[in-house]
Write a protein that holds these residues in place. Structure first.
Motif, short mmCIF file in Angstrom:
data_model
loop_
_atom_site.label_atom_id
_atom_site.label_comp_id
_atom_site.label_asym_id
_atom_site.label_seq_id
_atom_site.Cartn_x
_atom_site.Cartn_y
_atom_site.Cartn_z
N LEU A 160 0.83 -1.20 0.00
CA LEU A 160 0.00 0.00 0.00
C LEU A 160 0.87 1.25 0.00
CD1 LEU A 160 -2.75 -0.89 2.63
CD2 LEU A 160 -3.05 -0.71 0.17
N HIS A 161 0.53 2.20 -0.86
CA HIS A 161 1.12 3.53 -0.88
C HIS A 161 -0.03 4.54 -0.88
CE1 HIS A 161 5.17 1.98 -1.71
NE2 HIS A 161 4.60 1.14 -2.56
N SER A 162 0.32 5.81 -0.83
CA SER A 162 -0.70 6.86 -0.88
C SER A 162 -0.12 8.08 -1.58
CB SER A 162 -1.18 7.22 0.53
OG SER A 162 -2.24 8.14 0.46
N VAL A 170 -5.38 16.53 -2.78
CA VAL A 170 -5.45 15.18 -3.34
C VAL A 170 -4.73 14.22 -2.40
CG1 VAL A 170 -4.82 13.70 -5.27
CG2 VAL A 170 -5.54 16.04 -5.70
N LYS A 171 -5.41 13.16 -2.02
CA LYS A 171 -4.82 12.10 -1.19
C LYS A 171 -5.56 10.82 -1.49
CE LYS A 171 -3.66 10.82 3.58
NZ LYS A 171 -4.30 9.47 3.52
N SER A 197 1.93 9.03 2.01
CA SER A 197 1.42 9.17 3.37
C SER A 197 0.89 7.85 3.92
CB SER A 197 0.32 10.24 3.42
OG SER A 197 -0.72 9.91 2.52
N GLU A 198 1.31 6.75 3.33
CA GLU A 198 0.99 5.42 3.85
C GLU A 198 2.30 4.77 4.28
OE1 GLU A 198 -1.63 2.98 5.17
OE2 GLU A 198 -2.47 4.11 3.49
N ILE A 199 2.32 4.19 5.49
CA ILE A 199 3.55 3.57 5.98
C ILE A 199 3.81 2.32 5.16
CG2 ILE A 199 4.69 2.56 7.98
CD1 ILE A 199 2.99 4.30 9.75
N CYS A 200 4.75 2.42 4.21
CA CYS A 200 4.93 1.38 3.20
C CYS A 200 6.26 0.65 3.33
CB CYS A 200 4.82 2.00 1.80
SG CYS A 200 5.95 3.37 1.51
N GLY A 201 6.97 0.85 4.43
CA GLY A 201 8.21 0.12 4.61
C GLY A 201 9.31 0.98 5.17
N ALA A 202 10.53 0.45 5.15
CA ALA A 202 11.67 1.10 5.79
C ALA A 202 11.97 2.47 5.19
CB ALA A 202 12.90 0.20 5.70
N ASN A 203 11.83 2.62 3.88
CA ASN A 203 12.13 3.88 3.21
C ASN A 203 10.86 4.66 2.87
OD1 ASN A 203 14.88 3.43 3.31
ND2 ASN A 203 14.92 2.38 1.34
N SER A 205 9.72 7.28 4.16
CA SER A 205 9.94 8.73 4.19
C SER A 205 10.75 9.23 3.01
CB SER A 205 10.65 9.12 5.49
OG SER A 205 9.89 8.73 6.62
N PHE A 206 11.13 8.34 2.10
CA PHE A 206 12.06 8.72 1.04
C PHE A 206 11.48 8.48 -0.35
CE2 PHE A 206 14.47 7.28 4.77
CZ PHE A 206 15.11 8.46 5.10
N MET A 207 10.18 8.63 -0.49
CA MET A 207 9.57 8.55 -1.83
C MET A 207 8.68 9.78 -2.04
SD MET A 207 7.01 5.26 -1.37
CE MET A 207 6.34 5.50 -3.01
N PRO A 208 9.32 10.93 -2.32
CA PRO A 208 8.56 12.17 -2.46
C PRO A 208 7.81 12.24 -3.78
CG PRO A 208 10.86 12.56 -2.96
CD PRO A 208 10.76 11.12 -2.50
N ILE A 209 6.89 13.19 -3.84
CA ILE A 209 6.12 13.48 -5.06
C ILE A 209 6.39 14.94 -5.42
CG2 ILE A 209 3.82 13.64 -6.06
CD1 ILE A 209 2.97 11.63 -3.78
N VAL A 210 6.84 15.17 -6.63
CA VAL A 210 7.10 16.52 -7.10
C VAL A 210 6.31 16.71 -8.40
CG1 VAL A 210 8.79 18.27 -7.73
CG2 VAL A 210 9.40 16.47 -6.09
N MET A 211 5.39 17.65 -8.38
CA MET A 211 4.58 17.93 -9.55
C MET A 211 4.81 19.36 -9.99
SD MET A 211 0.49 17.95 -10.07
CE MET A 211 0.53 19.65 -9.56
N GLU A 212 5.07 19.53 -11.27
CA GLU A 212 5.32 20.87 -11.82
C GLU A 212 4.22 21.21 -12.81
OE1 GLU A 212 8.84 23.46 -14.08
OE2 GLU A 212 9.17 21.37 -13.52
N ALA A 213 3.55 22.32 -12.58
CA ALA A 213 2.50 22.80 -13.48
C ALA A 213 3.07 23.91 -14.35
CB ALA A 213 1.30 23.31 -12.69
#
Length: 230
Positions: A160-162, A170-171, A197-203, A205-213
């Motif tokens: 699971l991810h979010s 958006v979430k 924002s879903e606790i998906c494992g050891a890393n 905190s290290f899968m950011p989302i960057v969106m550019e409009a």
């Protein structure tokens, strides 16, 4: 060290998030009025010397404390239902992007273009350029045109991810074997950050989302260059 701008959320960049902020303020004022009334009633009951030991009931008070809470609930429920309806409303999108969550990065596939897909990893701290945010910057940004309805098809490859971008309101969970759908329209150009924002494992905190409009004509140029270099 965190940048000062990382200590708070970004300003709202979509109509859905603006409506959510207005609803938050509206609900907060309702709670403030209720709290003030209850506090005032407690003070009056504690300080008054007027008593009536023969008072057994009061139909008027019972009617008031039955209908008044119902009215307050309606004041909160109607705007909430309206926002939920608008957030889930799906019309013909201008662009569809399939978003796939992995441990621990995101994959983006622009389904309206042939072979336009890429993975997005977090930029390590030692590779950050001046002005980039630690733990928030990605090597490939998800680029969308401004003022265009974008549809996201969200799923996951493993756990699971979010997919969450607070400034867009958006979430949505990314569930393996299932597609979730989200729509949004970015009201102005800019770079917007989010994280899983879903606790998906050891890393986690290290899968950011960057969106550019960016403006539509710049988006067409970007997509053409990306396809040529593919």
């Amino acid at each position: 060290m965190a940048h000062p701008s990382q200590l708070g959320l970004q300003d709202a960049a979509s109509s859905a998030m603006v409506k959510l902020l207005y609803f938050h303020d509206h609900t907060l004022m309702v709670l403030l009025m209720i709290s003030s009334f209850v506090f005032y009633t407690i003070i009056i009951l504690v300080t008054t010397k007027l008593t009536d030991k023969y008072l057994l009931d009061s139909q008027q008070i019972e009617v008031v404390w039955t209908f008044l809470p119902a009215f307050v609930l309606i004041m909160v429920a109607l705007p909430s239902v309206r926002i939920l309806y608008l957030a889930d409303e799906t019309t013909t999108p201008h662009l569809t992007i399939k978003t796939l969550g992995h441990q621990w990065y995101w994959s983006y596939e622009y389904t309206d273009f042939k072979d336009l897909t890429f993975d997005s990893y977090m930029v390590p701290t030692q590779d950050l350029a001046p002005g980039q945010f630690r733990l928030l910057e990605a090597d490939h940004r998800m680029v969308v045109p401004e003022s265009s309805l974008v549809r996201l098809l969200i799923s996951a490859d493993d756990v699971l991810h979010s997919w969450t971008v607070p400034s867009l309101g958006v979430k949505f969970d990314a569930v393996p074997g299932r597609l979730n759908q989200a729509t949004f329209t970015v009201s102005r150009p800019g770079i917007y950050f989010g994280q899983c924002s879903e606790i998906c494992g050891a890393n986690h905190s290290f899968m950011p989302i960057v969106m550019e409009a960016i403006p539509l004509e710049h988006f067409e140029t970007w997509s053409s260059l990306l396809l040529e270099n593919a």
